[in-house]
Design an enzyme around this catalytic site. Structure first.
Site, short mmCIF file in Angstrom:
data_model
loop_
_atom_site.label_atom_id
_atom_site.label_comp_id
_atom_site.label_asym_id
_atom_site.label_seq_id
_atom_site.Cartn_x
_atom_site.Cartn_y
_atom_site.Cartn_z
N SER A 1 0.83 -1.20 0.00
CA SER A 1 0.00 0.00 0.00
C SER A 1 0.86 1.26 0.00
O SER A 1 0.35 2.34 -0.25
CB SER A 1 -0.87 0.02 1.26
OG SER A 1 -0.04 0.08 2.40
N TYR B 1 -4.23 0.99 3.71
CA TYR B 1 -5.21 -0.05 3.37
C TYR B 1 -5.89 -0.59 4.65
O TYR B 1 -6.98 -1.14 4.57
CB TYR B 1 -4.51 -1.23 2.69
CG TYR B 1 -4.18 -1.05 1.22
CD1 TYR B 1 -4.34 0.17 0.57
CD2 TYR B 1 -3.69 -2.13 0.48
CE1 TYR B 1 -4.02 0.31 -0.78
CE2 TYR B 1 -3.38 -2.01 -0.87
CZ TYR B 1 -3.54 -0.79 -1.49
OH TYR B 1 -3.22 -0.67 -2.82
N GLY B 2 -5.20 -0.47 5.77
CA GLY B 2 -5.67 -1.08 7.02
C GLY B 2 -7.14 -0.85 7.34
O GLY B 2 -7.85 -1.79 7.69
N ASN C 1 0.73 -7.18 4.63
CA ASN C 1 -0.06 -8.18 5.35
C ASN C 1 -1.55 -8.02 5.08
O ASN C 1 -2.28 -9.00 4.92
CB ASN C 1 0.19 -8.04 6.85
CG ASN C 1 1.60 -8.40 7.24
OD1 ASN C 1 1.87 -9.51 7.67
ND2 ASN C 1 2.54 -7.48 7.08
N THR C 2 -2.00 -6.77 5.04
CA THR C 2 -3.42 -6.49 4.85
C THR C 2 -3.89 -7.05 3.51
O THR C 2 -4.96 -7.66 3.40
CB THR C 2 -3.66 -4.96 4.92
OG1 THR C 2 -2.91 -4.43 6.01
CG2 THR C 2 -5.11 -4.63 5.09
N GLU D 1 4.43 6.89 6.69
CA GLU D 1 4.20 7.47 5.35
C GLU D 1 4.48 8.98 5.33
O GLU D 1 4.76 9.54 4.29
CB GLU D 1 2.77 7.20 4.87
CG GLU D 1 2.49 5.75 4.50
CD GLU D 1 3.16 5.30 3.20
OE1 GLU D 1 3.40 6.14 2.31
OE2 GLU D 1 3.44 4.08 3.07
N THR E 1 4.12 -4.49 7.21
CA THR E 1 5.48 -4.30 6.67
C THR E 1 6.00 -2.87 6.87
O THR E 1 7.18 -2.62 6.67
CB THR E 1 5.53 -4.67 5.18
OG1 THR E 1 4.49 -3.96 4.49
CG2 THR E 1 5.31 -6.17 5.00
N HIS E 2 5.12 -1.96 7.26
CA HIS E 2 5.61 -0.61 7.60
C HIS E 2 6.35 -0.59 8.94
O HIS E 2 7.18 0.28 9.17
CB HIS E 2 4.43 0.37 7.72
CG HIS E 2 3.89 0.86 6.41
ND1 HIS E 2 3.14 0.08 5.57
CD2 HIS E 2 3.97 2.08 5.81
CE1 HIS E 2 2.78 0.80 4.51
NE2 HIS E 2 3.28 2.01 4.63
N1 DGL Z 1 2.11 -2.37 4.94
C1 DGL Z 1 0.83 -2.91 5.01
C2 DGL Z 1 0.70 -4.18 5.79
O1 DGL Z 1 1.65 -4.90 5.91
C3 DGL Z 1 -0.39 -2.07 5.11
C4 DGL Z 1 -0.39 -0.76 5.76
C5 DGL Z 1 -1.68 -0.02 5.44
O2 DGL Z 1 -1.80 0.39 4.29
O3 DGL Z 1 -2.53 0.11 6.31
O4 DGL Z 1 -0.34 -4.51 6.28
#
Ligand code: DGL
Length: 266
Positions: A10, A41-42, A73-74, A151, A184-185
């Site tokens: 994302s 995306y969360g 992950n999302t 971000e 992953t953030h």
């Molecule tokens: N980096 C993403 C993850 O691993 C999503 C972060 C997001 O967009 O909320 O879930």
């Protein structure tokens, strides 16, 4: 095989996985898409996340990638299966790798998963841990303030330590010895998270395990890159290129990155 590996997220979070792949497989080319315009995306619905993930996968399919890593992950939680079914190349997520990393480390069998609301709701980590036939208990915690902090690019300094400590406050009375960074953030906030949970807790990401999976798949298929020219990575961002560049240059320790704008249809 000299085709690139596709990596999607994302936003900038998937760079934590891309970096691990670059370190383990320095001869591979990576095409990365960070959908920063639609991040996070969360909090989005499953359907939205699935659609956005498919859009990115389709772009990379046209660019002839040899495999796709959903470094989010999302998105893994909602789109991995369908992409695996329909894409003409291997598609890998990050959740099994994260669960595996934690299981290898925990002694108490009590593992915290820090993730987005979407990942927590999906129960994907609980499932992944169960499929490894372990007894580990998962303590999930959604940390909705962390992704916007990363971000923004302003994630150093006391403010970030305070914000992370506040986000992790609900863990105060929990007992655990391992934390999975189930977004992953979050490895970009590793120092802040370690400071909040204390020195006796292992804080793990899925990045290295995912990179090992990539290597295993490509070597099994005889598709590791053989070209002797250095790889030319291309990174695409759907939002601000300057902000993406500033984060990517710091994280990848490279100030000569080829970063391009990408636009998705609504
Ligand atoms: N980096 C993403 C993850 O691993 C999503 C972060 C997001 O967009 O909320 O879930």
């Amino acid at each position: 095989m000299n085709a690139p590996i596709g990596v999607i997220d994302s936003g900038v979070g998937g760079l934590t996985v891309a970096k691990a792949i670059m370190e383990l497989l320095p001869n591979e080319t990576i095409y990365y898409i960070g959908d920063t315009a639609r991040c996070p995306y969360g909090p989005r619905t499953k359907q939205e996340v699935r659609n956005f993930t498919w859009q990115m996968a389709k772009v990379l399919e046209k660019k002839n990638v040899k495999m796709l890593v959903i470094a989010c992950n999302t998105a893994t939680a909602v789109a991995l299966e369908s992409l695996q079914k329909h894409m003409p190349f291997p598609v890998l997520g990050v959740i099994n790798a994260g669960a595996r990393a934690a299981i290898k480390k925990t002694k108490r069998n009590e593992v915290v998963v820090l993730a987005t609301e979407g990942t927590v709701k999906s129960g994907a980590y609980e499932q992944a841990v169960k499929s490894l036939a372990t007894k580990a208990t998962i303590i999930p915690l959604a940390c909705p303030t962390f992704v916007p902090l990363v971000e923004s690019g302003e994630y150093e300094g006391q403010f970030s330590y305070d914000l992370v400590a506040k986000g992790l406050k609900p863990l105060e009375d929990e007992r655990f010895d391992t934390v999975i960074l189930g977004c992953t953030h979050y490895p970009i906030l590793q120092k802040q998270i370690e400071a909040a949970v204390g020195p006796h807790v292992h804080v793990l990401s899925s990045a290295e395990e995912t990179a090992k999976d990539v290597e295993a798949i490509l070597s099994y298929k005889g598709q590791l890159r053989t070209d002797v020219e250095p790889p030319k990575h291309i990174l695409y961002a759907s939002g601000s290129v300057p902000i993406f560049r500033s984060i990517a240059e710091r994280w990848l320790e490279n100030d000569e990155l080829d970063i391009r704008k990408i636009t998705f249809e609504k």
